[in-house]
Scaffold this active site. Structure first.
Site, PDB file in Angstrom:
ATOM      1  N   GLY A 238      -2.696  15.248 -19.937  1.00  0.00           N
ATOM      2  CA  GLY A 238      -1.979  16.419 -19.440  1.00  0.00           C
ATOM      3  C   GLY A 238      -0.468  16.263 -19.369  1.00  0.00           C
TER       4      GLY A 238
ATOM      5  NE  ARG B 117      -6.366  19.216 -27.986  1.00  0.00           N
ATOM      6  CZ  ARG B 117      -7.195  20.091 -28.560  1.00  0.00           C
ATOM      7  NH1 ARG B 117      -7.333  20.133 -29.863  1.00  0.00           N
ATOM      8  NH2 ARG B 117      -7.883  20.924 -27.814  1.00  0.00           N
TER       9      ARG B 117
ATOM     10  CE  LYS C  40      -5.495  13.862 -27.473  1.00  0.00           C
ATOM     11  NZ  LYS C  40      -4.735  14.968 -26.883  1.00  0.00           N
TER      12      LYS C  40
ATOM     13  NE  ARG D  80      -9.254  11.057 -22.750  1.00  0.00           N
ATOM     14  CZ  ARG D  80      -8.420  12.022 -22.482  1.00  0.00           C
ATOM     15  NH1 ARG D  80      -7.265  12.104 -23.087  1.00  0.00           N
ATOM     16  NH2 ARG D  80      -8.718  12.958 -21.606  1.00  0.00           N
TER      17      ARG D  80
ATOM     18  CB  CYS E 189       1.396 -19.627   0.150  1.00  0.00           C
ATOM     19  SG  CYS E 189       2.954 -20.260   0.791  1.00  0.00           S
TER      20      CYS E 189
ATOM     21  CG  HIS F 228      -3.713  17.537 -13.131  1.00  0.00           C
ATOM     22  ND1 HIS F 228      -3.027  17.369 -11.940  1.00  0.00           N
ATOM     23  CD2 HIS F 228      -3.035  16.825 -14.054  1.00  0.00           C
ATOM     24  CE1 HIS F 228      -1.977  16.608 -12.154  1.00  0.00           C
ATOM     25  NE2 HIS F 228      -1.950  16.258 -13.426  1.00  0.00           N
TER      26      HIS F 228
ATOM     27  CB  SER G  19       2.672 -24.280  -0.648  1.00  0.00           C
ATOM     28  OG  SER G  19       2.306 -22.924  -0.639  1.00  0.00           O
TER      29      SER G  19
ATOM     30  CG  MET H  70       3.620  14.317 -23.772  1.00  0.00           C
ATOM     31  SD  MET H  70       3.867  13.171 -25.117  1.00  0.00           S
ATOM     32  CE  MET H  70       2.352  12.286 -25.103  1.00  0.00           C
TER      33      MET H  70
ATOM     34  CE1 TYR I 219      -2.212 -22.927  -2.680  1.00  0.00           C
ATOM     35  CE2 TYR I 219      -2.124 -25.152  -3.551  1.00  0.00           C
ATOM     36  CZ  TYR I 219      -1.656 -24.174  -2.673  1.00  0.00           C
ATOM     37  OH  TYR I 219      -0.622 -24.456  -1.830  1.00  0.00           O
TER      38      TYR I 219
END
Ligand code: PEP
Ligand code: MG
Length: 886
Positions: free
Chosen positions: A102, A93, A23, A337, A837, A453, A769, A104, A857
């Protein structure tokens, strides 16, 4: 010289987020590009960290520096802090490096006391407004700084309203508010033993410390854990001159996104309230107006705002989330932001920004967080379904969910953790409800807008949310809500559709997702960038088809045991297991052969042109037999009821066999290639089925590419023996059918010994694999089922492990074995193909690791294939967006 703890906005820049917080850095950046930002200063995150390092004491020099900077601030604004004629008021702030909405605390109107209050009354000629600010300030300050509970003040306000016979705060006049202020101060005196601090500088210094303190409040800690934000970053504190959105009808306040955060559409999206202050819009107390209405109400301001949005988007090359205030017809930008967005919106915005030339394709690919794609790859309500909508709210976060209604976050958490699907229903949510939202399938609120919120948090988590559904009347005491005569109680099932805002009683049919054209386009760009192939773990032609639709380039794991489990095959499988002689077993296997051949025919055909790694049987044989306890009960019942003697004898024989096959630790027991060693005929049947299906397909002109995968190998000799058998069978099939096909035989590396002797094993393997599910179990010595249900949560809560190692690859431990195995394997056999895998093959950070160690892969569940495509591309492109949206 000591550290510099305080920066004026003019001294900061956007790239100073670590020091000034997101901020603060943005306020500085906006100030420097000439936007109308109320003047201010930022106390650094370093000061916060030093505060903690010194056990919660203000670092030396900080107080003096704040005081000195305040003098400069006063000079710029032309108002003095605490001045009896022209007082400066401040907002305080928090602001960490990463946005934590929200989590803090904020304090508005700091600097008010009896004296400055009177000065403000004179300056604004609006006594009621100033007294309202004053009482709000006392309440906020007392909560945040002095730790007093909100309700102690609310009850004073309620008592005043009752005394005056009114319902709303706005109906209280200046005299009432004067009484409220006096009563609030008494509350402070009574609860703390001290008077409310009247000295503005003392208020400021206390507020700064309180913001430092709020970095470690419970909800901030929970949020950081959920979002993987480090605990040691600290928060900055932004001290900014107040502007007032609540000084009359030519004032207002709002929040807007430069593009729609839900759909990504390129159109301003937001809300505002006339004659309102600060948190009123996001708090969801009054339902705000859509931003488009501002064009009618204040056309000049609207146009100015549109221009600023454009400037900010161009400047930051990203969608912005902007807070603004209008004070007496003048627009101020309070904050900007990078806007949080749904995955859908992230994709559309990235693709469109690339098309607009704002960013390049590489950057577009880096802009979308692969994990967030999950929400798009989830189910939604079947458009063909018929259902009755009982209410409609705002479509705040897309996706659909069904679950039983709960009205309380703790209850949601409790039921959610025990596996129950719940929908959290609240009038509105606050940061204190976050754990309930985490545990719920979705959220439904009766108040609040698209930026409330609940909406912001649910979007961030990819959970469905319907908010501002004013038709539902919630009664917490009786745990129910009513809507047009229908009563829905706790425990009843509802469905919500966060894309349309619909609320439905009961469950509804849902359908699978499809990829939008933008999504396809972005994945196409990802495919151009990535170097690893992406395959799927699939066992049926249907799964294989889904995997192809999502872009899989082969099957990395086809588990054959699922084919054995099918109800119509189980009796033959059991016959095979129960066979006492080789002849009997071979007779049963003869019956299974055509069935398996059909399975492989289907899956190889569905994957035409792509490799299919077929893994031979892995689980221990007793898994295909009934459970001991159930059999004992069945036999006892048969005996007690005089059941058929032959049947009893048959069941007893079955019980004897089940007991004989019983293992104390099946995970480490007679499974994987050990079955192939003791019962070579089982693997022989499977291999024959694979190659006969291949022969059949080759004759039909289909490009079938099977590769045989041997599981759970620990020693090269196991593989050598099983490979020889497989090659022999393959050649026999080739000869019998007079055709040719490639024979590829490889192995899973899923035990530590296999990894450390990979150079030996690789001499007998065409591919490796990595089965990181078993490799994680055996490297850590954790049985997954026991660990996750019992002690693993403690390991994570106590920070022994940062993540669940069955979900996120333990790179330092298991990963080391994977790398060692890969390197050793390639040294011995340079042509060796290497992939993964285990479940980690679909997890973005693990995919990044696979890329870095040079795998060929990754293979994952069909629904995660798009995630893997994007994550592999990000790994290849360097892994991090130049403009993070975190
Ligand atoms: C593995 O162990 O990682 C694996 C893929 O095999 P399974 O999960 O079937 O044991
Ligand atoms: Mg395994």
């Amino acid at each position: 010289m000591g550290k510099k703890y305080v920066y004026s906005f003019e001294e900061g820049k956007a790239d100073m987020k670590g020091l000034l917080g997101g901020k603060g850095a943005n306020l500085a950046e906006m100030t420097n590009i000439g936007l109308p930002v109320p003047t201010g200063i930022t106390v650094t995150t370093e000061a916060c960290n030093d505060y903690y390092a010194q056990g919660g004491k203000m670092p030396e020099g900080l107080e003096a520096e704040i005081k000195e900077k305040m003098v400069g601030l006063e000079a710029k604004i032309g108002k003095n802090f605490g001045d009896a004629a022209n007082p400066l008021l401040l907002s305080i702030r928090s602001g960490a490096k990463f946005s934590m909405p929200g989590m803090m605390d904020t304090i508005l109107n700091l600097g008010l006391n009896d004296q400055t209050c009177e000065a403000m009354v004179k300056a604004t000629n609006n006594e009621r407004f100033v007294l309202d600010c004053y009482r709000r300030f006392i309440q906020m300050f007392s909560g945040v700084v002095l730790g007093l509970e909100h309700h102690k003040f609310e009850s004073v306000l309620d008592a005043q309203k009752e005394k005056r016979g009114v319902h709303f705060d706005t109906e209280l006049d200046a005299d009432d508010l004067r009484e409220v202020v006096a009563a609030y101060k008494k509350v402070v005196k009574r609860e703390t033993g001290n008077d409310f601090p009247e000295d503005p500088m003392q208020q400021l210094l206390l507020a700064v410390q309180a913001v430092f303190g709020s970095w470690n409040n419970q909800r901030a800690i929970v949020y950081r854990r959920l979002n993987q934000i480090p605990d040691d970053l600290g928060t900055a504190v932004n001290i900014q001159s107040m502007v007032f959105g609540n000084m009359g009808e030519d004032c207002g306040t709002g929040v807007a996104f430069t593009r729609n955060p839900s759909t990504g559409e390129k159109a301003l999206y937001g809300e505002y309230l006339i004659n309102a202050q600060g948190e009123d819009v996001v708090a969801g107390i009054r339902t705000p107006q859509p931003i488009s209405k501002l064009q009618e109400e204040m056309p000049v301001i609207y146009q100015q705002f549109v221009d600023i949005c454009k400037t900010l988007e161009q400047h930051y090359q990203n969608m912005q989330d902007i807070e603004f205030t209008i004070e007496k017809g003048k627009l101020y930008i309070l904050q900007t932001r990078h806007g949080k967005r749904t995955a859908n919106a992230a994709i559309k915005i990235a693709v469109e920004m690339a098309a607009e030339g704002l960013i390049d394709k590489n950057e577009a690919v880096l802009r979308v967080e692969p994990g967030a794609l999950d929400q798009l790859l989830h189910r939604r309500i079947d458009p063909a379904a018929k259902f009755e909508v009982i209410a409609k709210g705002l479509p705040a976060s897309p996706g659909a969910a069904s679950g039983t209604v709960v009205f309380d976050a703790d209850e949601a958490e409790k039921q959610g953790q025990s596996g129950q699907k719940v929908v959290l229903v609240r009038t509105e949510t606050t940061p204190d409800d976050i754990h309930g939202i985490v545990a719920a399938q979705g959220v439904l609120t009766s108040r609040g807008g698209m930026t409330s919120h609940a909406a912001v948090v649910a979007r961030g988590m990819g959970k469905p949310c319907v908010c501002g559904c004013e038709a539902i009347k919630i009664n917490y005491a009786e745990k129910l809500f009513s809507v047009n005569g229908t009563v829905v109680r706790e425990g009843d099932t509802v469905s919500i559709d966060g894309a349309t805002g619909q609320v439905i009683l009961g469950t509804v049919p849902m359908i699978d997702p499809e990829l939008s054209p933008e999504f396809q386009e972005l994945l196409g760009w990802a495919d151009d960038i990535r170097t690893m192939a992406v395959r799927a773990n699939a066992d049926t032609p249907e799964d294989a088809a889904k995997a192809r639709e999502f872009g899989a380039e082969g099957i990395g794991l086809c588990r054959t045991e699922h084919m054995f489990m099918a109800q119509d095959r189980l009796p033959v499988v059991q016959e095979m297991i129960l066979a006492e002689t080789l002849e009997d077993r071979e007779a049963a296997l003869e019956k299974l052969l055509p069935v398996q051949q059909g399975d492989f025919y289907g899956i190889l055909k569905a994957m035409e042109g792509f490799p299919v790694y077929i893994r031979l049987l892995d689980p221990p044989l007793h898994e295909f037999l009934p459970n001991i306890e159930e059999l004992v009960v069945e036999i006892t019942e048969l005996k007690c009821t005089g059941g058929d003697k032959n049947l009893i004898a048959e069941k007893e024989e079955l019980l004897r066999k089940v007991r004989q096959l019983h293992e104390f630790n099946p995970m480490l027991g007679h499974r994987g290639c050990r079955l192939g060693v003791t019962f070579p005929e089982i693997y022989a049947m499977q291999v024959k089925a694979i190659y006969q299906a291949t022969a059949q397909l080759v004759k039909e002109g289909v490009d079938a590419e099977p590769e045989v995968m041997i599981p759970l190998v620990i020693h090269v000799n196991e593989l050598k023996m099983l490979r020889e058998q497989a090659v022999e069978i393959a050649k026999a099939v080739q000869q019998e059918h007079g055709i040719d096909f490639d024979i590829h035989i490889g192995t899973m590396i899923e035990l530590p010994r296999a990894a450390v002797t990979a150079d030996e094993i690789a001499t007998q393997a065409d591919f490796f694999s990595f089965g990181t599910n078993d490799l994680t179990q055996t490297t850590l010595g954790f049985s997954r089922d026991d660990a996750e249900g019992k002690f693993l949560p403690d390991y994570i809560n106590k920070k022994i492990l940062t993540d669940n190692p069955f979900v996120v690859l333990d790179q330092a431990g298991v990963g080391k074995l994977v790398k060692l195995g890969t390197d050793l394997g390639r040294q011995a056999n340079p042509a060796l193909k290497v992939g993964i895998c285990g479940e980690h093959g679909g997890e973005p950070s693990s995919i990044g690791f696979c890329h870095r160690i040079g795998m060929n892969y990754v293979s994952c569940s069909p629904y995660r294939v798009p995630i893997a495509r994007l994550a592999s591309a990000q790994a290849a492109a360097g892994g991090e967006s130049s403009v993070s949206t975190k």
